[in-house]
Design an enzyme around this catalytic site. Sequence first.
Site, mmCIF file in Angstrom:
data_model
loop_
_atom_site.group_PDB
_atom_site.id
_atom_site.type_symbol
_atom_site.label_atom_id
_atom_site.label_comp_id
_atom_site.label_asym_id
_atom_site.label_seq_id
_atom_site.Cartn_x
_atom_site.Cartn_y
_atom_site.Cartn_z
ATOM 1 N N ASP A 248 19.601 3.024 -31.706
ATOM 2 C CA ASP A 248 18.997 3.304 -32.996
ATOM 3 C C ASP A 248 19.434 4.715 -33.420
ATOM 4 O OD1 ASP A 248 15.801 4.349 -34.114
ATOM 5 O OD2 ASP A 248 17.179 3.026 -35.208
ATOM 6 N N ASP B 190 13.219 4.150 -30.325
ATOM 7 C CA ASP B 190 12.002 4.957 -30.271
ATOM 8 C C ASP B 190 10.791 4.284 -30.896
ATOM 9 O OD1 ASP B 190 13.041 5.286 -32.977
ATOM 10 O OD2 ASP B 190 11.543 6.867 -33.175
#
Length: 682
Positions: free
Chosen positions: A421, A627
């Site tokens: 990400d 995250d």
Amino acid sequence: MRIESIRQAEHLGSVKIHGVRRILELDSGSRQGASGKSGSEAQRIDKGDIAAIEGKMAIVLPVKSEDPKVFEGVLAGVPHDCLPIIVSNSQRGEIDHFKSEQDILERFCQATQRQAIIVHQRDPFLARAIECAGYPEILDEDGFIRHGKSEGMLTGLFLAAMMGKEYIGYIDTDNFIPGAVWEYVKHYAIGFYLSTSPYTMVRILWRYKPKMLGELYFKKWGRVSELTNKHLNHFLSTKGRFETEIIKTANAGEHAMSIDLAMRLNYASGYAIETQELISILEQFGGLLPIADRTIAEKGVDIIQTETINPHLHEEREDSEHLYRDMLIPSLSVIYHSQACEESTRELIRNQIAEIEGLKLEEDVPQVTLLPPPQKADLARFAGELADQLNDISIPHGWMMAEKQTIHGTSSAAHKVVYTDLDGTLLHPVSNSYAPALTALRQLQERQIPVIFCSAKTHAEQTELRRELEVKDPFIVENGGAIFVPKDYFRLPFTYTKANQVEYVIELGALYDDIKQRLKLVAESGPGRFTTFGDMSIEEIAQVSGLNLRMAQLAKEREYSETVVMQGDKRETESVLDAITKQGLSWVFGGRFYEVSLGADKGKAVKILNELYRMNYGQIVTYGLGDGQNDAPLLAAVHHALLVQNADKRWSNLKVKDPIKVKDIGPSGWSRAVSEWVLKSP
């Protein structure tokens, strides 16, 4: 088979050089106990143990316009369970010897139900694969693999390693006696069986090398071998207090190695290759120079020498100039120019060459070109470059394509792939900086481990970031709305939706206009207040996101999703999200905004790329870094899910099995995850 019991051996650092052991019996029967049973004179090796090693071995046969009948005999002598790899440097053109060799091999494989590989040393696709793999040292000024024995042998090594073989053996194809070929391979298997080290070389001493001198005369030594052995043993003798004659196989064309050892040696061009292999082992692991690899030094390197029963009979060449200039002098040269060679050996070699060539003593011995260890090459890239040629080089045609999942480009390690990400992971959740992760990213790139961005960011945003970071791998945009694959990245064809100038596009999500139209219906139904990036100015986007104006403009260029900015309280937000769902749309929360799409799926996109990597590289091991909640599909689709801390130094509670929680937020956590998990894993 039955071989002499253990003979004397000499040690030099981590290298153990075994004295020559003779084969006493080619067939020792099947009712005399287990392998390894030793008497005072002999040791028996079971047929099954030999066959097990042969199944893991490739036999490389360098060919150069040999008599077709001789070539057929050599093929017939290679044991059935071995993989023959023919590397030809034969004449092509109007008279095409290579075509004849292909025909002979095809008939042989059809009749014996065998599989084999055949390439021509000067094929341009082979040179291109070698160059793309990062090993241009064996290419000539025209970009082809150089003529030469060493270059052909190294080509065979690349192919054997690509096929995942554990052992590689070399046999010259000018041998008139098929039984001798058969015996050589048995010697190789016995040597590997007897060795206690995974880093082993087996070298063959011919019992006789017959010559036609009016009548058949069984000569014990070749002149080149005799002289090279003499000077190499003098080199060894200077490393201790005792004279030695342990080396009897300095020029052994018939020899074999474990692939793990073969990939780590320095080689010499041309006919100096066999002697240089010994010099490289002694230099790297003999304690004469700084140890090259501590792991190998701990396990040790075995050099096993065996003597055949069958003689080595081949066509006698009367060209003494070839023997001395092309074979002897290069062999002596690699000893002479070794960093570990002392002056007394050099003086003997100068005198020897002066006697042959008339070299003046004040002149230096001509130096042979040395080649770096093949382990520096990217064998997965080599295999990928050959993907389109597998059908043509495999005999019977197509068997390598049918078993392409076994072609890994490496015999021991899976190909690592990293998905990451961006916002809050590679990029800091507040500052958007990637600086703390830069060193770890460069380490991945140095090891040629793909780094695949998988983010809510647009194609335009990711393209800008990829340019800054010099990342050239595929990437997944807008939470799985589409996959972009650079052209020529994968060698095997795959299905895609469309293409632009530089990339193929695999579209998974609905297009922006469809999503925008459905959001308009949500707004008209009036469940709550919200706006979208599409309705905002670049300045407004920069203000709410913290992006600079350039990146805010790129964030507005959406193709497969829309960013929704909620303006009401919690109850209004829930009402808007419920209305979005009723329109058939999906949404994920990215920490500040909601990303709305139709059909986009990070997990599905990752699985598609995983399959493409498997098709092109074989076995893979995947890592995912994220995250937040929107990263759950990504992390669920990889082998190792790595979760960094978010801005408040906590880990998100994701429905992902056994995520690895990494301390530190954003790029600092990303760096720790890469260093401690990706790079340290085998």
